[in-house]
Design a protein around this motif. Sequence first.
Motif, PDB file in Angstrom:
ATOM      1  N   ALA A 162      71.178 133.921 -30.150  1.00 54.10           N
ATOM      2  CA  ALA A 162      71.319 135.013 -30.323  1.00 54.10           C
ATOM      3  C   ALA A 162      70.827 136.028 -28.861  1.00 54.10           C
ATOM      4  N   ARG A 163      69.658 135.463 -28.404  1.00 56.02           N
ATOM      5  CA  ARG A 163      69.164 135.934 -27.303  1.00 56.02           C
ATOM      6  C   ARG A 163      70.263 135.804 -26.160  1.00 56.02           C
ATOM      7  N   LYS A 164      70.648 134.533 -26.021  1.00 56.08           N
ATOM      8  CA  LYS A 164      71.675 134.172 -24.821  1.00 56.08           C
ATOM      9  C   LYS A 164      72.831 134.999 -24.713  1.00 56.08           C
ATOM     10  N   PHE A 216      72.771 138.153 -25.791  1.00 58.82           N
ATOM     11  CA  PHE A 216      72.415 139.348 -25.343  1.00 58.82           C
ATOM     12  C   PHE A 216      72.176 139.192 -23.896  1.00 58.82           C
ATOM     13  N   ALA A 217      71.745 138.026 -23.360  1.00 62.43           N
ATOM     14  CA  ALA A 217      71.633 137.976 -22.034  1.00 62.43           C
ATOM     15  C   ALA A 217      73.022 137.891 -21.282  1.00 62.43           C
ATOM     16  N   LEU A 218      74.058 137.304 -21.828  1.00 61.67           N
ATOM     17  CA  LEU A 218      75.502 137.560 -21.498  1.00 61.67           C
ATOM     18  C   LEU A 218      75.908 139.008 -21.439  1.00 61.67           C
ATOM     19  N   LEU A 219      75.603 139.607 -22.514  1.00 59.43           N
ATOM     20  CA  LEU A 219      76.178 141.143 -22.580  1.00 59.43           C
ATOM     21  C   LEU A 219      75.356 141.683 -21.622  1.00 59.43           C
ATOM     22  N   GLY A 220      74.082 141.229 -21.344  1.00 62.29           N
ATOM     23  CA  GLY A 220      73.459 142.173 -20.260  1.00 62.29           C
ATOM     24  C   GLY A 220      74.022 141.903 -19.057  1.00 62.29           C
ATOM     25  N   ILE A 221      74.394 140.552 -18.532  1.00 66.11           N
ATOM     26  CA  ILE A 221      75.110 140.335 -17.043  1.00 66.11           C
ATOM     27  C   ILE A 221      76.302 141.058 -17.036  1.00 66.11           C
ATOM     28  N   VAL A 222      77.296 141.073 -18.131  1.00 72.39           N
ATOM     29  CA  VAL A 222      78.451 141.478 -18.127  1.00 72.39           C
ATOM     30  C   VAL A 222      78.344 143.145 -17.986  1.00 72.39           C
ATOM     31  N   GLY A 223      77.449 143.606 -18.581  1.00 75.31           N
ATOM     32  CA  GLY A 223      77.073 145.233 -18.573  1.00 75.31           C
ATOM     33  C   GLY A 223      76.484 145.426 -17.005  1.00 75.31           C
ATOM     34  N   ILE A 224      75.819 144.640 -16.451  1.00 73.34           N
ATOM     35  CA  ILE A 224      75.200 144.883 -14.932  1.00 73.34           C
ATOM     36  C   ILE A 224      76.574 144.635 -13.882  1.00 73.34           C
ATOM     37  N   ILE A 225      77.405 143.838 -14.238  1.00 69.48           N
ATOM     38  CA  ILE A 225      78.382 143.562 -13.493  1.00 69.48           C
ATOM     39  C   ILE A 225      79.386 144.881 -13.411  1.00 69.48           C
ATOM     40  N   HIS A 255      69.625 137.572 -11.977  1.00 66.85           N
ATOM     41  CA  HIS A 255      69.002 136.287 -11.763  1.00 66.85           C
ATOM     42  C   HIS A 255      68.190 135.719 -12.836  1.00 66.85           C
ATOM     43  N   VAL A 256      67.620 136.949 -13.586  1.00 66.69           N
ATOM     44  CA  VAL A 256      66.386 136.635 -14.693  1.00 66.69           C
ATOM     45  C   VAL A 256      67.441 136.346 -15.698  1.00 66.69           C
ATOM     46  N   LEU A 257      68.522 136.933 -15.964  1.00 62.60           N
ATOM     47  CA  LEU A 257      69.160 136.826 -17.308  1.00 62.60           C
ATOM     48  C   LEU A 257      70.083 135.382 -17.157  1.00 62.60           C
ATOM     49  N   LEU A 258      70.408 134.986 -15.713  1.00 59.82           N
ATOM     50  CA  LEU A 258      71.110 133.792 -15.549  1.00 59.82           C
ATOM     51  C   LEU A 258      70.079 132.477 -15.922  1.00 59.82           C
ATOM     52  N   ASP A 259      68.958 132.904 -15.436  1.00 58.06           N
ATOM     53  CA  ASP A 259      68.008 131.438 -15.280  1.00 58.06           C
ATOM     54  C   ASP A 259      67.517 131.488 -16.938  1.00 58.06           C
ATOM     55  N   TYR A 260      67.474 132.798 -17.588  1.00 62.13           N
ATOM     56  CA  TYR A 260      67.041 132.650 -19.057  1.00 62.13           C
ATOM     57  C   TYR A 260      68.083 131.863 -19.571  1.00 62.13           C
ATOM     58  N   ARG A 261      69.334 132.024 -19.505  1.00 58.85           N
ATOM     59  CA  ARG A 261      70.452 131.343 -20.297  1.00 58.85           C
ATOM     60  C   ARG A 261      70.315 129.853 -20.043  1.00 58.85           C
ATOM     61  N   ILE A 262      69.583 129.425 -18.887  1.00 58.32           N
ATOM     62  CA  ILE A 262      69.730 127.668 -18.696  1.00 58.32           C
ATOM     63  C   ILE A 262      68.188 127.630 -18.974  1.00 58.32           C
ATOM     64  N   GLY A 263      67.482 128.403 -19.367  1.00 59.01           N
ATOM     65  CA  GLY A 263      65.886 128.001 -19.863  1.00 59.01           C
ATOM     66  C   GLY A 263      65.043 127.908 -18.682  1.00 59.01           C
ATOM     67  N   ARG A 264      65.349 128.523 -17.743  1.00 60.85           N
ATOM     68  CA  ARG A 264      64.733 128.430 -16.723  1.00 60.85           C
ATOM     69  C   ARG A 264      63.597 129.427 -16.302  1.00 60.85           C
ATOM     70  N   LEU A 273      73.326 129.785  -5.461  1.00 60.19           N
ATOM     71  CA  LEU A 273      72.809 129.388  -6.840  1.00 60.19           C
ATOM     72  C   LEU A 273      73.579 129.524  -8.141  1.00 60.19           C
ATOM     73  N   TYR A 274      74.136 130.951  -8.106  1.00 61.57           N
ATOM     74  CA  TYR A 274      74.742 131.361  -9.344  1.00 61.57           C
ATOM     75  C   TYR A 274      76.226 131.390  -9.124  1.00 61.57           C
ATOM     76  N   PHE A 275      76.730 131.172  -8.028  1.00 68.03           N
ATOM     77  CA  PHE A 275      78.116 131.260  -8.016  1.00 68.03           C
ATOM     78  C   PHE A 275      78.863 129.796  -7.547  1.00 68.03           C
ATOM     79  N   PHE A 276      78.660 129.973  -6.381  1.00 66.63           N
ATOM     80  CA  PHE A 276      79.213 128.654  -5.615  1.00 66.63           C
ATOM     81  C   PHE A 276      79.054 127.446  -6.216  1.00 66.63           C
TER      82      PHE A 276
END
Lengths: 467, 377
Positions: A133-135, A137-146, A188-197, A348-351
Amino acid sequence: MTLAGIALMIGGALIARLIPRWRLELLWVGSLIALFGLQQENGLWGAALPAFTLLLVIGVWVIIQKRPTPEDRLHLGLIIGIGGALTVLSLILSGQPPAETLMVLPAAGLVVLGGLNVGALIRDLPHPEADSARKRFALLGIVGIIGLLAILKLPTLQGAVNSLVQADGADRLIGWVGFSYIAFRLMHVLLDYRIGRVTAVSLRDFTLYSLFFPAIPAGPITRLEQFHKELQRELPTKPLASDEVLQGLVRIGIGLLKKFVLADTLALIALTPNTAAHSSSTAILWLMVYAYALQLFFDFSGYVDIAIGIGRIAGITLPENFKAPYFQRNLTQFWNQWHITLSTWFRLYFFMPFSRVLMSTPLKSQRALVILLAQVATMILIGLWHGAALNFVLWGTWHGVGLWAHKQISDRLRGWDGFVSNRPRLGQLITVGSVIATFHFVAVGWVFFALPNLDLIGHTLAGLIGR
Amino acid sequence: MKNLSPLARIGIKAALLFALFNFLYVLIQPLDLLNQISIYNWLVPGRARLPFADYPESSFNLTLNSLDQMIVSHQIARPKAPDEYRVAHLGDSGVWGYLLKPDQTQAACLSDLKVHTPDGRVVRAYNLGYPKLTVVKDLLILRRALRYQPDLIIWSVSLASLYPGDQLDFTVIRAHYDEVKALIDQYGFNFPEWVQISPPTLWDRSFLGQRRAAADWLRHQMVGITWAATGIDHVMPVFVPPHPTNLLPDDNVLSVNPIQLRETRRFTPDDLALGVIAAGVAEAKALNVPIVIINEPIYRSPNHDLRYNTYYPKWAFDTYREAMVEAARVEGWFYRDLWDAVGSDQFTDTDFHLRAEANCAFAQQLRTALQEFWVSP
């Protein structure tokens, strides 16, 4: 950033440093104030943009937090209280019509008064243990920020949004100071959160990370775990006797020299649409391109020096963003030393993920093509981060293809390494030649970056080769 | 000192060094020397008109306060050709060429006429106009122009440039306080504003006080490159407001002693700063440089009983013209009254700014004045 703004930031950092017990709290409050103070927009947007930024930061923290502590609840209340007060103050100072301000005042007053108690509500906020569920939300957050970045960078979208708020909004562009950097920290925080880092931090530390005042206008894009370590670092008990404050002041001095003397002077002869349109002399065009290349470096790295210097005074070491980029032997090294935190972010997050995706497709047999696609796509995105326009796409493509070409050439020339290393003079000559060639490749690339339309770009590139 | 923290020690040393630097700066005044140096006429060509800019960024130009720096960056500072008859043209924004390109000014048009002097030299006119109505500013420029071997000076004036009470309220003139004071002492000018102008303080003479002027010097050199590349020194607005035709229904004149003038309704030479022109003529004469004084063209409203234009009521301008003729006769000046030499449909935004074609047509009148001068100086 004006000189007065920089002086205020230095003063704020010094005050915080002189009161070790309250240092982080003071820096935190200073960051909230700076978020509002740095906005250049007047009127409703001037108050709404920083308030919205605050909500976004809280929203991201809510997604990544484990379980709020009483201290977090207190800080949430304080953010709402201080943020509410600053919103009202922004409205008043920006000269909103008295009637509108008066309408806002009672509501904002209630928010300020109630702010401290609102923190208690966080106990009831959902913080589902279920990661899925949190992930989401995190995805939603990333899409929203983009989406927000797209609105910020695309004039058409921005005009459409602005026209909903202001009568003449469609023709005006909104300047959301610092959002490009804040957005990348949050992503960066949301993407790292999604991979548990991700590192779980308090609300105060997370807000300070996202909005640390010297790094609002021009970065760098810090990483949460690095920044959090800095917050926990033991500092000398006598701040004024420490080298760190002195080093910070020296760094600020260098930054001021770069930004306000070198960059602003070079700006007078740098390539602009106006100078490009009226110049046809090859020598002068090259001079303008060189001036633009240096102006950009001194301006941007000057700002970062100031931010790093203020950070040092405050007792927080920010990462370096530029390390002699114009003295690099090849384009790959250039991108390792130019706007380091942004290029690292994209690597890190795209390439890397994008390359992995491509390698899982039938294209994997054509490794060179995969690298080309990944490089070009990454560099185009970096271009679009600067502005959603065709010239930034071209600039990104220029660098993407350049990086790919360098990789291909260096792979093929690897066999010559031993030959060259046995001949130091030849090695030195090749190094000098490579540095000059790399600088010129980057400098010509700035033509795409500086000029907004194809005609001007074509005219300038032709002028540079004497046609 | 030993008990102080490193930060405090460095701060004290830096402050002391900076104070010493400023002290030496006040004594040496290096900007005076720097303002004699320019990349113009050396790395880039000299400018065709004195630096002045409403919009510095887009016009590759900027407004300076140092007349020395202005003149060394002008074409007139380059070596004189053997067959050149060098004419320096002084005046206001009309001479400078507001809303016109550098090659459309009166000086440029006069040069384009390729007028030959009786001894076979070719007239090359230099535009030394500057957009401000004050003859003191012209006198300061004239003194600098004399360094560059002019053969003749054309000095365009108008009534508004001769109001004694409006001569000094201008940054460039205030920046040359010492020189203006010396001129006032030498020639006994009577400017009511002078008592209100303070001499430069110690702060004004320090590096901190002159930081803007120093930065302007540097900026002026830098924009020389973009100016040389683009040829642009003045931004032309897309829309030029039409010349005002709705004149006020009165015959007031601003800026002069209104009570006395209202009583006499007459300008006499004593009501005008003609002493400044006399001083210019004397300084030029000392170097054998003659001056041709021109009453410059003004817009004349075809349908107003009391006024010629927004600046001048008829009684004021007519009596001013009479006063100029009288002064020229008494002082022995070569004076031409060309106030109506240009049709009223040839003005742009103000009562003094001419269209490009009108400027070149007016240059022919200047040529005639020169030819008359050569015949009968």
